[in-house]
Design an enzyme around this catalytic site. Structure first.
Site, PDB file in Angstrom:
ATOM      1  N   HIS A  25       6.084  27.919  17.182  1.00  0.00           N
ATOM      2  CA  HIS A  25       6.643  29.204  16.628  1.00  0.00           C
ATOM      3  C   HIS A  25       5.575  29.817  15.839  1.00  0.00           C
ATOM      4  O   HIS A  25       5.265  29.294  14.941  1.00  0.00           O
ATOM      5  CB  HIS A  25       7.988  28.797  15.552  1.00  0.00           C
ATOM      6  CG  HIS A  25       8.846  29.913  15.176  1.00  0.00           C
ATOM      7  ND1 HIS A  25       8.809  30.315  13.837  1.00  0.00           N
ATOM      8  CD2 HIS A  25       9.226  31.000  15.727  1.00  0.00           C
ATOM      9  CE1 HIS A  25       9.273  31.236  13.423  1.00  0.00           C
ATOM     10  NE2 HIS A  25       9.896  31.710  14.760  1.00  0.00           N
ATOM     11  N   HIS A  44       4.098  38.564  12.367  1.00  0.00           N
ATOM     12  CA  HIS A  44       5.578  38.583  12.154  1.00  0.00           C
ATOM     13  C   HIS A  44       5.828  39.862  11.596  1.00  0.00           C
ATOM     14  O   HIS A  44       6.734  40.554  12.171  1.00  0.00           O
ATOM     15  CB  HIS A  44       5.880  37.370  11.419  1.00  0.00           C
ATOM     16  CG  HIS A  44       7.464  37.424  11.349  1.00  0.00           C
ATOM     17  ND1 HIS A  44       8.013  37.745  10.231  1.00  0.00           N
ATOM     18  CD2 HIS A  44       8.270  36.979  12.189  1.00  0.00           C
ATOM     19  CE1 HIS A  44       9.350  37.692  10.343  1.00  0.00           C
ATOM     20  NE2 HIS A  44       9.482  37.180  11.545  1.00  0.00           N
TER      21      HIS A  44
HETATM   22  O1  G3P Z   1      11.845  34.220  18.347  1.00  0.00           O
HETATM   23  C1  G3P Z   1      12.591  33.275  17.428  1.00  0.00           C
HETATM   24  C2  G3P Z   1      12.179  33.668  16.030  1.00  0.00           C
HETATM   25  O2  G3P Z   1      10.925  33.881  15.786  1.00  0.00           O
HETATM   26  C3  G3P Z   1      13.067  34.888  15.572  1.00  0.00           C
HETATM   27  O3  G3P Z   1      12.567  35.216  14.337  1.00  0.00           O
HETATM   28  O4  G3P Z   1      11.844  36.522  12.338  1.00  0.00           O
HETATM   29  O5  G3P Z   1      11.108  34.210  13.048  1.00  0.00           O
HETATM   30  O6  G3P Z   1      10.676  36.476  14.508  1.00  0.00           O
HETATM   31  P1  G3P Z   1      11.669  35.420  13.562  1.00  0.00           P
HETATM   32 MG    MG Z   2       9.529  35.452  16.220  1.00  0.00          MG
END
Ligand code: G3P
Ligand code: MG
Length: 242
Positions: free
Chosen positions: A6, A48
């Protein structure tokens, strides 16, 4: 159950930087997620937030900066363990880095309120620019109009529905909307990823991927609940001491 890195190996290196993606690849990740924005001069970049407040301590908004300006900000400034300069990478750089290692790539397109008009065609062009990339890519977004535009442009593109502010009551209607756009994957927040909810979504024919799972205990619970994947800042989460 897949462990999806992630924002790169963002527990160990500054999120969404080339350092984090390089580390994820070196740690053996085959499944990747990251977030896509666009600069004022039209470059697709990976970060992000819509601005640099959190990462570089600057309120500058990506949409209002040319890439030359953006690339002078330190996207690693917030990362106490390793704040050495890292610029916000271009999407093409990230694709070049993770593409060869990847089985699966999730581009999360940040486009709330349509702040980046026309970004859908540009992302599709990027996915078409490297052999085999389109086939292993999936696009998700919290902005569901963006998903609908992707679907209009591409009948074949894999889509992921990002559930936002869902609860038990809103889940079934969201599943119907995800089906209407022919998403194949449903991305669910950990806080509502209980077994019955996961089962409901899987029964409707979707893969279920849960964000963000940063402890082995939660990862094991998601596996038990039937999730197909978890987004984790720690690609080695299953190797942790319990
Ligand atoms: O794509 C999964 C997750 O990343 C969604 O939330 O805010 O971490 O981009 P965020
Ligand atoms: Mg994300």
């Amino acid at each position: 159950m897949k462990i999806i890195s992630h924002r790169g190996a963002s527990g160990y290196a500054p999120e969404n930087t080339l350092k984090a993606f390089d580390l994820a690849v070196k740690m053996g990740s085959r499944d990747f997620e990251f977030d896509v924005h666009r600069t004022r001069d039209g470059r697709l970049v990976v970060h992000h937030d819509y601005d640099l407040s959190h990462t570089a301590g600057s309120p500058a908004r990506i949409a209002e900066l040319d890439y030359a300006e953006l690339s002078r900000l330190n996207a690693a400034a917030h990362f106490a363990a390793d704040p050495a300069f890292q610029r916000v990478p271009l999407l093409e750089e990230v694709l070049d880095m993770v593409g060869p290692a990847a089985d699966w790539i999730n581009l999360e397109v940040k486009n709330d309120g349509g702040v980046y008009p026309g970004i859908e065609a540009e992302v599709l062009a990027a996915l078409g620019s490297r052999p085999g990339l389109f086939e292993k890519s999936l696009v998700s977004s919290f902005d569901h109009d963006t998903l609908r535009r992707f679907r209009e442009l591409s009948p074949e593109l894999k889509l992921g529905w990002l559930g936002h502010g869902l609860n038990e009551i809103l889940l079934a209607p969201a599943v119907l909307k995800a089906r209407a756009v022919r998403a194949e994957s449903f991305h669910l927040a950990l806080r509502i990823a209980f077994r019955p909810n996961v089962a409901l979504i899987k029964k409707a024919g979707f893969a279920v991927r849960v964000y963000t799972v940063n402890s082995k205990k939660d990862a094991l619970r998601m596996k038990e609940a039937g999730a197909d994947g978890v987004f984790s800042n720690y690609p080695d989460i299953m190797e942790e001491e319990a």
